[in-house]
Scaffold this motif. Structure first.
Motif, PDB file in Angstrom:
ATOM      1  N   GLU A 114       0.830  -1.196   0.000  1.00  0.00           N
ATOM      2  CA  GLU A 114       0.000   0.000   0.000  1.00  0.00           C
ATOM      3  C   GLU A 114       0.876   1.262   0.000  1.00  0.00           C
ATOM      4  O   GLU A 114       0.570   2.241  -0.673  1.00  0.00           O
ATOM      5  CB  GLU A 114      -0.883  -0.042   1.257  1.00  0.00           C
ATOM      6  N   ARG A 142       2.201   2.037  -3.427  1.00  0.00           N
ATOM      7  CA  ARG A 142       1.102   2.549  -4.268  1.00  0.00           C
ATOM      8  C   ARG A 142       0.764   3.992  -3.890  1.00  0.00           C
ATOM      9  O   ARG A 142       0.607   4.850  -4.745  1.00  0.00           O
ATOM     10  CB  ARG A 142      -0.134   1.652  -4.122  1.00  0.00           C
ATOM     11  N   SER A 160       1.268   7.173  -6.300  1.00  0.00           N
ATOM     12  CA  SER A 160       0.077   7.909  -6.736  1.00  0.00           C
ATOM     13  C   SER A 160       0.172   9.370  -6.335  1.00  0.00           C
ATOM     14  O   SER A 160      -0.308  10.250  -7.044  1.00  0.00           O
ATOM     15  CB  SER A 160      -1.197   7.256  -6.173  1.00  0.00           C
TER      16      SER A 160
END
Lengths: 219, 261
Positions: B248, B251, B255
């Motif tokens: 996570e 990511r 992002s």
């Protein structure tokens, strides 16, 4: 009121000798105070704590005492406490050197501290030892930065040498005052003295301006 | 100490021997925990990119590699031996690791040539001519043979950083450490520095690169380590990190950068 300017010419030899002594005092003071200032700065930066404290105490004492007081002190107290019988010239030189060394020590210390930490890291990363980094990277840059300040100190010192006249060192101010009291030609002698100080001081000040422009540090 | 979230290392088949090994490295600045058990291997000939948010510890780990920062816990090994604590021995290690800084840190009182020759002269004790010959070759390598007598203040940021790379290379290091080498540059000069770094990578130089240039990491990096809160939270080949991140945190980080592949 009439002026008699011939008195200046009549005493030209004495004035010339006084001027020479003033220049000599300035040069000798700097010759002593530059290396000593570096040494004191090095002690303040790199020595063990007790030595560092002594160096700091010295700098803070002499930087914050009026020079004329140091001159009197050197003249009256130094012979009593040390048993040294110095000539007025040597005494004056000692007082000036004590004072200017303290100033120069502060100048050098500030110069070294002004070099960014990243410069030492870059030298260290190349594999240099600390003394190598100081010698090759920090000190050359610091010297460039302090040169204009040393030049200003020089010009101030040139004028401040007149303070040692109070202990009868026959430099320019003392000689002029002597002639004044012998001839009562106050205005003529003060003017002559001013002219000589200015004529010698002005080119020095201009030189300082030039040095400040020439050695401006660009990064 | 093992990383709970770290992915196993699937190195390329031709990955060389481990040259640097970080094991559970810990470093504090006052109350700030800069590194909290960071572990990572660097193999010979690899380009390892350290990415992650500001303050995640990547620069600190890089600075621990050559002892600019001391380690408070864990271990760093260089070529199988623990990084020495002794200053003298540490200097021996440092001369085999080149370092490039975010703010270049060229010596402003020296010309480009003298900057590059400084390490060989002072540290390797080369004769002046020999050191300058090597410096010339290094400046040529970074495309600055026409700037040998320029002072750093007369060079653009990109040129200064290339001189800084040449200065590090002049020590003929086994590893090059890059600490955000393009972060202080104008956008138009970033490319010239990245090109020099890519050329080095192509020549097989082992490189550890802290960077925010995701496209460099993606295309030049062999191995990517994602940092967060003082640890490596994910590591793997660029294809994994950028195309199929497994955590996570990775990511999230990508992002935030607007990374779209």
């Amino acid at each position: 009121m009439t002026f008699d300017w011939s008195v200046v010419w009549q005493h030209r030899d004495a004035l010339l000798a006084g001027t020479a002594t003033t220049v000599l005092l300035t040069v000798m003071t700097m010759v002593i105070a530059v290396p000593c200032g570096m040494a004191v700065a090095a002690l303040r930066l790199y020595a063990r704590a007790p030595v560092r404290a002594v160096a700091t105490a010295y700098v803070e004492l002499f930087r914050n005492l009026p020079l004329i007081l140091v001159v009197y002190w050197a003249f009256y107290v130094l012979p009593i406490t040390t048993g040294l019988g110095l000539s007025p010239l040597a005494t004056g030189l000692a007082a000036l050197a004590l004072n200017v060394t303290a100033y120069n020590a502060e100048t050098f210390r500030a110069g070294i501290n002004s070099i960014r930490k990243g410069q030492i890291e870059a030298a260290t990363a190349l594999g240099m030892s600390r003394p190598q980094a100081l010698r090759r990277v920090v000190i050359p840059q610091a010297l460039r930065r302090v040169l204009p300040i040393l030049a200003s100190t020089w010009v101030s010192l040139f004028k401040d040498t007149s303070l040692v006249s109070v202990i009868a060192v026959s430099e320019l101010a003392y000689v002029s005052m002597q002639i004044r009291s012998q001839t009562f030609r106050v205005l003529e002698m003060l003017t002559a003295m001013a002219a000589i100080y200015w004529l010698l001081g002005y080119p020095q000040a201009k030189l300082v301006d030039w040095i400040q422009r020439r050695f401006v540090v660009t990064e | 100490m093992t990383e709970p979230n770290a992915t196993p290392s699937h190195r390329a088949k031709d990955a060389g021997a481990k040259i640097i090994r970080y094991q559970g490295v810990v470093k504090r600045y006052g109350n700030f925990q800069a590194l909290n058990g960071a572990s990572l291997d660097v193999h010979a000939g690899e380009v390892v990119c350290l990415i992650g948010p500001s303050g995640s510890g990547k620069s600190t780990l890089l600075r621990c590699t050559n002892g600019l920062e001391s380690v408070e816990g864990g271990d760093i090994e260089f070529e199988g031996a623990r990084l020495p604590r002794d200053e003298r021995a540490l200097r021996g290690v440092r001369r085999r690791m080149g370092m490039v800084f975010q703010s270049f840190e060229l010596f402003p009182h020296l010309t480009a040539l003298a900057n590059v020759a400084e390490g060989p002269r002072t540290v390797l004790r080369m004769r002046r001519l020999e050191a300058e010959r090597r410096a010339l070759a290094m400046l040529d390598k970074v495309g600055l043979s026409d700037k040998v007598s320029s002072y750093p203040s007369a060079l653009s940021g990109g040129q200064q950083q290339r001189v800084a790379i040449a200065r590090a290379l002049a020590m003929e290091p086994d590893v090059m450490l890059f600490d955000e080498p393009t972060s202080a540059l104008d956008p138009e000069t970033v490319g010239e520095v990245l090109n020099v770094m890519k050329k080095l990578a192509d020549e097989g130089m082992t490189m550890v690169v802290v960077t925010h240039e995701m496209s460099f990491a993606r295309h030049v990096g062999d191995w990517i380590a994602v940092f967060d809160a003082g640890r490596v939270v994910e590591q793997g080949p660029p294809t994994q990190i950028f195309d199929a991140p497994t955590t996570e945190r990775t990511r999230d980080f990508l992002s935030h950068l607007g990374w779209t592949g």
